[in-house]
Design a protein around this motif. Structure first.
Motif, PDB file in Angstrom:
ATOM      1  N   ALA A  83      -7.056   2.014   8.323  1.00  0.00           N
ATOM      2  CA  ALA A  83      -6.020   2.511   7.613  1.00  0.00           C
ATOM      3  C   ALA A  83      -6.558   3.050   6.261  1.00  0.00           C
ATOM      4  N   ALA A 142      -3.414   8.188  -0.274  1.00  0.00           N
ATOM      5  CA  ALA A 142      -2.688   9.000   0.404  1.00  0.00           C
ATOM      6  C   ALA A 142      -1.936   9.827  -0.865  1.00  0.00           C
ATOM      7  N   THR A 147       2.737  14.065   2.095  1.00  0.00           N
ATOM      8  CA  THR A 147       1.807  14.035   3.172  1.00  0.00           C
ATOM      9  C   THR A 147       1.913  12.919   4.427  1.00  0.00           C
ATOM     10  N   THR A 148       1.161  13.096   5.456  1.00  0.00           N
ATOM     11  CA  THR A 148       1.500  12.243   6.563  1.00  0.00           C
ATOM     12  C   THR A 148      -0.020  10.962   6.533  1.00  0.00           C
ATOM     13  N   VAL A 149       0.604   9.810   6.598  1.00  0.00           N
ATOM     14  CA  VAL A 149      -0.358   8.677   6.815  1.00  0.00           C
ATOM     15  C   VAL A 149      -0.475   8.524   8.131  1.00  0.00           C
ATOM     16  N   GLU A 159       2.071   7.002  12.376  1.00  0.00           N
ATOM     17  CA  GLU A 159       2.226   8.155  11.577  1.00  0.00           C
ATOM     18  C   GLU A 159       3.455   7.882  10.518  1.00  0.00           C
ATOM     19  N   THR A 197       4.750  10.625   3.610  1.00  0.00           N
ATOM     20  CA  THR A 197       4.924   9.919   2.362  1.00  0.00           C
ATOM     21  C   THR A 197       5.950  10.812   1.448  1.00  0.00           C
ATOM     22  N   HIS A 239       0.051  -1.488   3.584  1.00  0.00           N
ATOM     23  CA  HIS A 239       0.757  -0.963   4.840  1.00  0.00           C
ATOM     24  C   HIS A 239      -0.472  -1.348   5.944  1.00  0.00           C
ATOM     25  N   LEU A 275      -2.461   0.526  -0.017  1.00  0.00           N
ATOM     26  CA  LEU A 275      -2.447   1.884  -0.040  1.00  0.00           C
ATOM     27  C   LEU A 275      -1.982   2.381  -1.477  1.00  0.00           C
ATOM     28  N   VAL A 297      -0.513   5.652  -3.454  1.00  0.00           N
ATOM     29  CA  VAL A 297      -0.231   6.889  -3.330  1.00  0.00           C
ATOM     30  C   VAL A 297      -0.415   7.797  -4.466  1.00  0.00           C
ATOM     31  N   GLY A 310      -7.046  14.375   1.873  1.00  0.00           N
ATOM     32  CA  GLY A 310      -6.967  12.981   2.325  1.00  0.00           C
ATOM     33  C   GLY A 310      -8.087  12.100   1.879  1.00  0.00           C
ATOM     34  N   TYR A 311      -8.344  11.261   2.400  1.00  0.00           N
ATOM     35  CA  TYR A 311      -9.185  10.165   1.986  1.00  0.00           C
ATOM     36  C   TYR A 311     -10.661  10.214   2.973  1.00  0.00           C
TER      37      TYR A 311
END
Length: 547
Positions: free
Chosen positions: A202, A206, A210-212, A260, A263, A273, A286, A288, A345-346
């Motif tokens: 994980a 984020a 966006t979508t995690v 998924e 956010t 999360h 997490l 954000v 992203g990361y």
């Protein structure tokens, strides 16, 4: 304090006062002309913290124990300025200060801690445990609190060869305690609990809107198939997002599952999360945020490849590596490496090759540093949508750095270069040059030669100058030839011949004959014969003869 601990103290104090390792960490740092005030302030703060740590009441208690796996437990530790609890094996007593580090705790804030668990043979930055094995029976280990001097909450003592994050020192001696650890059989497996979370991937960061994506490994610990509700959950700050999946897993089998969550509408904040089942769960933090972030920690490198531990690029881009001329204001010319294009992203463990692959930069005269060097990692945007880093080539007009509060996002780290040693001089080349240019056979130390002992084989690395190359043998005749020059020398009836494409010259002594002619091409042959008598003939030819 036990007699064993006193013995360890005596040895470590001899090694130390860390032989310059820990004391180097605590020594005051002078400001250089290129250090910015903010950087100097950080250095001063670190030095002050280290000095306080020496005088503070740091302590550690490490008792004899049995271990069923690679985890040992330190009974208690006091770290007045924060830091780490480090475990050394008994090679510390032989003088191996950095190589004896076999485990380190997570970063600990200032305070006193009970029951600090440390896992051996993993997660020590700069250490290589690929060939390590768990001791069989009883082995001695030494616990030692270390102070955080780099203000990055990453233990860098090994990676920096002792220049960062040294040991706490009280009354001139490092704080240590030794214990005997007896390793036994592993604990019995837990009884089956149905479907459990066996692993979680994980991202820790984020961007908004966006979508995690989270990947989990689930295991059915029962012998029979199980069907259960499995959920992903994002929680914190008034937010509670849950995604459910009903899954069936065969007995004693595992399954990978992906969740998924979007956010959009989730405020910038810190959350947890993770994935839950009826009998287990695994969560991580997490953040954000729309602010970029980068992490570069100290490391050892044996080539031009370095690793950026993490980078967060909310809109995508690159992570560029600058050398320390950036601190002198060299914004463009300081770029010495850049990553491939990174999606938004990361990203963890991003590899960057130095001194190549930077559009617009010239590294033809660059050389890999020898020893320790400071580098700065900086995330850059992709501004012209071509997924090519154009910052240097456009003199900074495209693909500029991410900025937070008006300042570029950066992190610096010390890289200790330990290149492989020079060769042995034996090689496969023939040592021949190409006319007036550099002689390719001369090469650098240890570069290929023909292995015959002649000068081209692994000499001093200076470029050749295209001049004739001499090969000498005894009893036999050996010839070395290149495009322009061939020269052979033998002894015991020695014959030496030199041939050049443009010149031919023959010299004979004991009655000398010399002729000169001129032509568009000139060839020279020089022959020397040595026995009890030496005879040399020299002839020069040109179109218009003169004698």
């Amino acid at each position: 304090m036990t007699r064993r601990t006193l013995a360890v103290l005596a040895v470590v104090a001899t090694l130390v006062l860390w032989g310059g390792a820990a004391t180097a960490v605590h020594a005051p740092v002078e400001q250089t002309a290129t250090q910015a005030p903010a950087e100097q302030t950080a250095i001063d703060d670190a030095a002050t913290a280290a000095n306080v740590a020496q005088e503070a009441n740091a302590s550690v208690t490490f008792g004899d124990q049995n271990a069923s796996d690679t985890t040992v437990t330190v009974e208690n530790a006091t770290l007045p300025e924060g830091g780490y609890v480090v475990i050394h094996d008994d090679t510390l007593l032989d003088g191996d200060v950095t190589g004896s580090v076999v485990g380190v705790s997570e970063y600990l804030d200032p305070g006193t801690y009970e029951e600090v668990n440390v896992t051996l043979y993993e997660d020590v930055v700069g250490a290589d445990f690929s060939n390590a094995t768990l001791p069989n029976g009883t082995a001695q280990f030494i616990a030692m609190p270390h102070v955080e001097t780099g203000n990055n909450t990453t233990y860098e003592f090994v990676a920096t060869n002792g220049s960062e994050d040294g040991a706490y020192v009280v009354d001139g001696e490092p704080v240590v305690d030794a214990a005997n650890v007896t390793f036994g059989e592993m604990q019995a497996e837990e009884p089956n609990r149905g479907i459990v979370v066996d692993g979680l991937e994980a991202p820790p960061m984020a961007a908004t809107n966006t979508t995690v994506v989270v990947n989990a490994t689930l295991e059915n610990t029962a012998e029979d198939p199980r069907t259960e509700d499995v959920a992903f959950r994002l929680e914190g700050g008034g937010v509670d997002e849950v995604v459910h999946k009903n899954l069936t897993i065969a007995g004693d089998e595992s399954l990978s599952v992906t969740f998924e969550v979007n956010t959009t509408g989730v405020p910038e904040d810190e959350y947890i999360h993770g994935v839950t089942t009826y009998n287990s769960s695994e969560f991580t933090e997490l953040e954000v945020t729309d602010d970029a972030e980068v992490r570069l920690i100290g490391q050892a490198a044996d080539d031009a490849n370095i690793t950026v531990q993490s980078v967060f690029v909310p809109e995508g881009g690159y992570v560029a590596i600058h050398d320390d001329t950036l601190l002198e204001g060299e914004v463009i010319g300081s770029v010495v490496g850049v990553s491939e294009y990174l999606e938004p992203g990361y990203h963890a463990d991003v590899e960057v090759m130095l001194y190549e692959g930077v559009p617009g930069a010239d590294f033809s005269n660059a050389t890999l540093p020898n020893g320790t060097e400071r580098f700065i990692a900086m995330p850059h945007l992709e501004t012209n949508d071509n997924t090519t880093y154009d910052f240097v080539a456009t003199n900074g007009s495209d693909d500029g750095p991410y900025v937070v509060d008006g300042q570029p996002v950066i992190d610096d780290g010390i890289v200790n270069f330990t290149p492989e040693g020079p060769g042995d001089g034996a090689g496969e080349g023939d040592g021949a040059g190409e006319g007036g240019g550099a002689d390719e056979g001369d090469g650098q130390d240890g570069e290929p030669g023909d292995g015959d002992g002649a000068p081209p084989d692994g000499q001093d690395g200076e470029p050749g100058d295209g001049e004739p190359t001499t090969t000498t043998t005894e009893d036999d005749t050996q010839t070395t030839t290149d495009d322009d020059t061939t020269e052979t020398t033998t002894e015991d009836d020695t014959t030496e011949t030199t041939t050049e494409d443009d010149t031919t010259e023959t010299t004979t002594e004991d009655d000398t004959t010399e002729t000169t002619t001129e032509d568009d091409t000139t060839e020279t042959t020089e022959t020397t014969t040595e026995d009890d008598t030496t005879e040399t003939t020299e002839t020069t030819t040109e179109d218009e003869a003169s004698a």
